[in-house]
Design a protein around this motif. Structure first.
Motif, mmCIF file in Angstrom:
data_model
loop_
_atom_site.group_PDB
_atom_site.id
_atom_site.type_symbol
_atom_site.label_atom_id
_atom_site.label_comp_id
_atom_site.label_asym_id
_atom_site.label_seq_id
_atom_site.Cartn_x
_atom_site.Cartn_y
_atom_site.Cartn_z
ATOM 1 N N GLY A 441 0.783 -1.222 0.000
ATOM 2 C CA GLY A 441 0.000 0.000 0.000
ATOM 3 C C GLY A 441 0.819 1.278 0.000
ATOM 4 N N THR A 442 2.135 1.179 -0.202
ATOM 5 C CA THR A 442 2.991 2.362 -0.189
ATOM 6 C C THR A 442 3.941 2.320 -1.386
ATOM 7 N N ASN A 443 4.721 3.392 -1.509
ATOM 8 C CA ASN A 443 5.798 3.401 -2.492
ATOM 9 C C ASN A 443 7.157 3.258 -1.812
ATOM 10 N N VAL A 444 7.147 2.633 -0.620
ATOM 11 C CA VAL A 444 8.372 2.415 0.156
ATOM 12 C C VAL A 444 8.943 1.051 -0.182
ATOM 13 N N PHE A 445 10.212 1.033 -0.559
ATOM 14 C CA PHE A 445 10.917 -0.213 -0.842
ATOM 15 C C PHE A 445 11.997 -0.401 0.223
ATOM 16 N N ARG A 446 11.964 -1.555 0.888
ATOM 17 C CA ARG A 446 12.885 -1.795 1.991
ATOM 18 C C ARG A 446 13.501 -3.190 1.875
ATOM 19 N N ARG A 447 14.540 -3.413 2.710
ATOM 20 C CA ARG A 447 15.223 -4.701 2.684
ATOM 21 C C ARG A 447 14.214 -5.839 2.904
ATOM 22 N N ARG A 448 14.324 -6.869 2.081
ATOM 23 C CA ARG A 448 13.432 -8.013 2.228
ATOM 24 C C ARG A 448 13.924 -8.882 3.382
ATOM 25 N N THR A 449 13.062 -9.080 4.390
ATOM 26 C CA THR A 449 13.427 -9.869 5.562
ATOM 27 C C THR A 449 12.269 -10.753 5.971
ATOM 28 N N ASP A 450 12.572 -11.723 6.828
ATOM 29 C CA ASP A 450 11.535 -12.619 7.340
ATOM 30 C C ASP A 450 10.601 -11.885 8.302
ATOM 31 N N GLU A 451 11.021 -10.722 8.802
ATOM 32 C CA GLU A 451 10.184 -9.957 9.717
ATOM 33 C C GLU A 451 8.975 -9.348 9.011
ATOM 34 N N HIS A 452 9.090 -9.198 7.681
ATOM 35 C CA HIS A 452 7.991 -8.588 6.918
ATOM 36 C C HIS A 452 7.639 -9.483 5.726
ATOM 37 N N PRO A 453 7.051 -10.648 5.998
ATOM 38 C CA PRO A 453 6.697 -11.558 4.890
ATOM 39 C C PRO A 453 5.608 -10.995 3.997
ATOM 40 N N GLU A 454 4.912 -9.971 4.508
ATOM 41 C CA GLU A 454 3.817 -9.389 3.720
ATOM 42 C C GLU A 454 4.318 -8.463 2.607
ATOM 43 N N ASP A 455 5.587 -8.087 2.649
ATOM 44 C CA ASP A 455 6.105 -7.165 1.633
ATOM 45 C C ASP A 455 5.974 -7.782 0.239
ATOM 46 N N GLU A 456 5.711 -6.922 -0.740
ATOM 47 C CA GLU A 456 5.369 -7.382 -2.094
ATOM 48 C C GLU A 456 6.611 -7.585 -2.960
ATOM 49 N N THR A 457 6.657 -8.718 -3.615
ATOM 50 C CA THR A 457 7.662 -8.973 -4.654
ATOM 51 C C THR A 457 6.910 -9.307 -5.938
ATOM 52 N N TYR A 458 7.631 -9.408 -7.035
ATOM 53 C CA TYR A 458 7.002 -9.597 -8.332
ATOM 54 C C TYR A 458 7.698 -10.749 -9.043
ATOM 55 N N PRO A 459 6.949 -11.814 -9.365
ATOM 56 C CA PRO A 459 7.567 -12.971 -10.036
ATOM 57 C C PRO A 459 8.278 -12.554 -11.324
ATOM 58 N N GLY A 460 9.517 -12.951 -11.431
ATOM 59 C CA GLY A 460 10.311 -12.618 -12.609
ATOM 60 C C GLY A 460 11.074 -11.305 -12.492
ATOM 61 N N LEU A 461 10.753 -10.501 -11.454
ATOM 62 C CA LEU A 461 11.430 -9.220 -11.242
ATOM 63 C C LEU A 461 12.207 -9.268 -9.931
ATOM 64 N N LEU A 462 13.489 -8.983 -9.989
ATOM 65 C CA LEU A 462 14.338 -8.957 -8.797
ATOM 66 C C LEU A 462 14.840 -7.533 -8.584
ATOM 67 N N MET A 463 14.584 -6.996 -7.408
ATOM 68 C CA MET A 463 15.038 -5.641 -7.074
ATOM 69 C C MET A 463 16.147 -5.738 -6.021
ATOM 70 N N VAL A 464 17.291 -5.163 -6.345
ATOM 71 C CA VAL A 464 18.461 -5.244 -5.461
ATOM 72 C C VAL A 464 19.006 -3.834 -5.242
ATOM 73 N N ARG A 465 19.315 -3.530 -3.993
ATOM 74 C CA ARG A 465 19.880 -2.220 -3.656
ATOM 75 C C ARG A 465 21.353 -2.377 -3.288
ATOM 76 N N VAL A 466 22.167 -1.433 -3.766
ATOM 77 C CA VAL A 466 23.589 -1.366 -3.420
ATOM 78 C C VAL A 466 23.838 -0.016 -2.748
ATOM 79 N N GLU A 467 24.585 -0.028 -1.647
ATOM 80 C CA GLU A 467 24.847 1.196 -0.899
ATOM 81 C C GLU A 467 26.332 1.540 -0.958
ATOM 82 N N GLY A 468 26.625 2.769 -1.361
ATOM 83 C CA GLY A 468 28.014 3.228 -1.358
ATOM 84 C C GLY A 468 28.511 3.581 -2.737
#
Length: 572
Positions: A441-468
């Motif tokens: 329900g938001t436009n917030v993208f955050r680290r995928r963790t077991d603490e938030h299994p409800e977070d949305e992913t998309y089959p066939g699409l992988l989103m990865v963040r790099v810091e630095g």
């Protein structure tokens, strides 16, 4: 840059006004603040003068070298510096570094030879700081991390304690290294002078009691006064208690530097300059009031450099900002650098009028002062605080600590600097790489963790963040981590979230182009999202940008997801 002081009227000294002229802060000075500054300067003098003499003994110098460092450098700094509360003289760290340098450069030197050597050393320190100011090297102070500095100071504290133990016991031990010195002290302890030991215990107990029960009383000054009184009444030499000996009364005379020692002393001068500047900046920033600007690094380099040059011409030890005395200065109500001028003048009065009395000072009392204030450097709480946050940085702190104990103070500072650079390199070469998902329900993208299994992913699409920052030293590792994530997900499109990447270096772009080629050869695609304007311009000029085109460089992750969904809808 001028510190915005609450005691200056609007105009040349007003808050925010850039004023680096000599004594520029004095313009608009209000007389109403003079009483507070004078009181703060005298209070700081009560702490600084006994400690300055004590630190001179740490360095193996006549005590007047410490008094000279509390006379001229504070006055010069007050004229050129911009911190309202910084108190400048010699410090514990500087004292032990000077002692190590002189032991190597002039072993067994007499008082005159040592004074010439320390004058040379102070001049070299001052010249290094002035050249650094001219080259605008103020940023260098940021390259010693707090954990490494904590470890280095703890090592310095342990070395100083071991160095003072023989004086507290009335022993003479040939110094060869920290652990061997401790062993020699243990072996010789049976021959300790009982009168000296009793005096040492009394001095330490007095200082600790005053610090605990009456903290506003200058404990070191009380210990000095009591030691002088006891010496005058009891004739300590008849009991085997050594005194510091004659202190020349009057103004310091010009000391000719020994140019033949420059080659031997310049590495130590470089180390002392680094520590002097680091301590000065740390103190100035830590004790700046809410309405005061943080001291400008290059201005502080200029001020401390000039202070060391002038002090060196008259035989003063190297100097810099001291933590404990700056704290005293601030708590006593210092408003402007006038407090530093008062400290310098109090030192002058001491040299002119009190030198004969100070000559009666027992060495054990000065050793007790050094011991009490040096033990504070060995802060277990600092190590615990570091360990509670990051164990890796605890390793860096312990490395610096061990470097001082095993290799000595001068080599220890080299270990500290190298450790800081290795820590910096380690952090830069290990940026975070992780998969992200969308908070429902938001436009917030955050680290995928077991603490938030409800977070949305998309089959066939992988989103990865790099810091630095991506550069030649870390890109291969980033791509390896990315490959392992891709292997688990087996996506059709990999979106690299670049919002936390502030720069991409040429080698990184080349390696990313090769990675894009490999991804495309396997039937997948690499997209980039949320490039900042500078990074985007760099990418667009590179072969990677030409290969990606505009369609594979998205404004942000939300647009990338929308583009993916449109493409999937068109296919169905």
């Amino acid at each position: 840059m001028s510190s915005p002081l609450p005691s200056v009227r609007a105009g040349a000294g007003a808050p925010g006004h850039r004023n680096t002229a000599w004594l520029g802060w004095l313009r608009g000075y209000e007389r109403a603040t003079l009483a507070a500054d004078v009181l703060a300067g005298l209070t700081a003098a009560a702490v600084v003068l006994p400690k300055a003499m004590a630190y001179a003994t740490v360095a193996g110098l006549p005590v007047q070298a410490g008094l000279y460092a509390a006379f001229l450098p504070p006055i010069v700094y007050a004229a050129l510096g911009r911190s309202a509360v910084l108190s400048v003289s010699t410090t514990t760290t500087i004292g032990i570094l000077v002692g190590s340098a002189l032991t190597e450069a002039v072993p067994g030197g007499d008082a005159a030879r040592l004074m010439a050597a320390v004058a040379t050393l102070s001049l070299l320190v001052g010249v290094i700081l002035l050249v650094s100011a001219a080259l605008r090297f103020g940023f260098v102070a940021n390259f010693i991390s707090e954990p490494v500095l904590a470890g280095f100071k703890a090592g310095i504290g342990a070395v100083i304690v071991a160095d003072q133990l023989p004086k507290l016991l009335g022993l003479h031990v040939q110094k060869v290294g920290f652990f061997r010195d401790l062993l020699a002290i243990v072996r010789a302890a049976g021959g300790a002078s009982i009168p000296t030991l009793l005096l040492s215990v009394a001095a330490v107990a007095t200082i600790l009691a005053l610090k605990h029960w009456i903290p506003r009383v200058p404990a070191a000054l009380v210990a000095v006064a009591a030691g002088i009184a006891a010496s005058a009444l009891l004739a300590p030499w008849s009991l085997g208690i050594r005194t510091i000996g004659t202190i020349p009364a009057g103004l310091p005379s010009v000391v000719r530097p020994d140019l033949g020692l420059v080659e031997a002393l310049w590495p130590a001068a470089l180390a002392i300059a680094l520590m002097s500047f680091t301590e000065t900046i740390a103190c100035g920033r830590a004790f700046a009031g809410p309405s005061q600007a943080r001291p400008a690094s290059n201005v502080e380099l200029l001020a401390t450099g000039a202070a060391n040059v002038v002090g060196g011409l008259f035989g003063a030890m190297p100097s810099g900002g001291g933590t404990s005395q700056t704290l005293v200065n601030q708590r006593a109500g210092a408003r402007t650098p006038i407090a530093g001028l008062v400290l310098g003048m109090a030192s002058l009065v001491t040299l002119l009028l009190l030198a004969p009395a100070l000559s009666l000072m027992p060495e054990a009392v000065l050793a007790a002062i050094v011991l009490v204030y040096s033990v504070e450097l060995v802060s277990v709480r600092d190590f615990q605080a570091i360990a509670a946050i990051r164990r890796t940085e605890l390793v860096w702190a312990l490395t610096a600590f061990a470097g001082v104990l095993l290799l000595g103070t001068l080599r220890g500072i080299l270990v500290a600097v190298i450790t800081s650079l290795l820590a910096l390199g380690y952090q830069a070469s290990n940026p975070a790489v992780y998969e992200v998902a969308r908070k429902p329900g938001t436009n917030v993208f955050r680290r995928r963790t077991d603490e938030h299994p409800e977070d949305e992913t998309y089959p066939g699409l992988l989103m990865v963040r790099v810091e630095g920052r991506l550069f030649f030293g870390n890109t291969e590792r980033v791509l390896d981590l990315l490959a392992s994530i891709v292997q688990r997900a087996d996506p059709k499109v990999i979106v690299l979230d670049c919002s936390a990447i502030f720069d991409l270096e040429y080698s990184a772009l080349k390696m990313m182009k090769e990675a894009d080629d490999r991804v495309r050869s396997r039937g997948a695609e690499l997209w980039l999202a949320a490039l900042n304007p500078q990074a985007r311009r760099v990418v667009e000029r590179s072969p990677l940008g030409k290969a990606l085109g505009r369609e594979r460089m998205c404004f942000d992750l939300e647009h990338a997801v929308a583009g993916w969904e449109r493409r999937e809808a068109a296919r169905t």
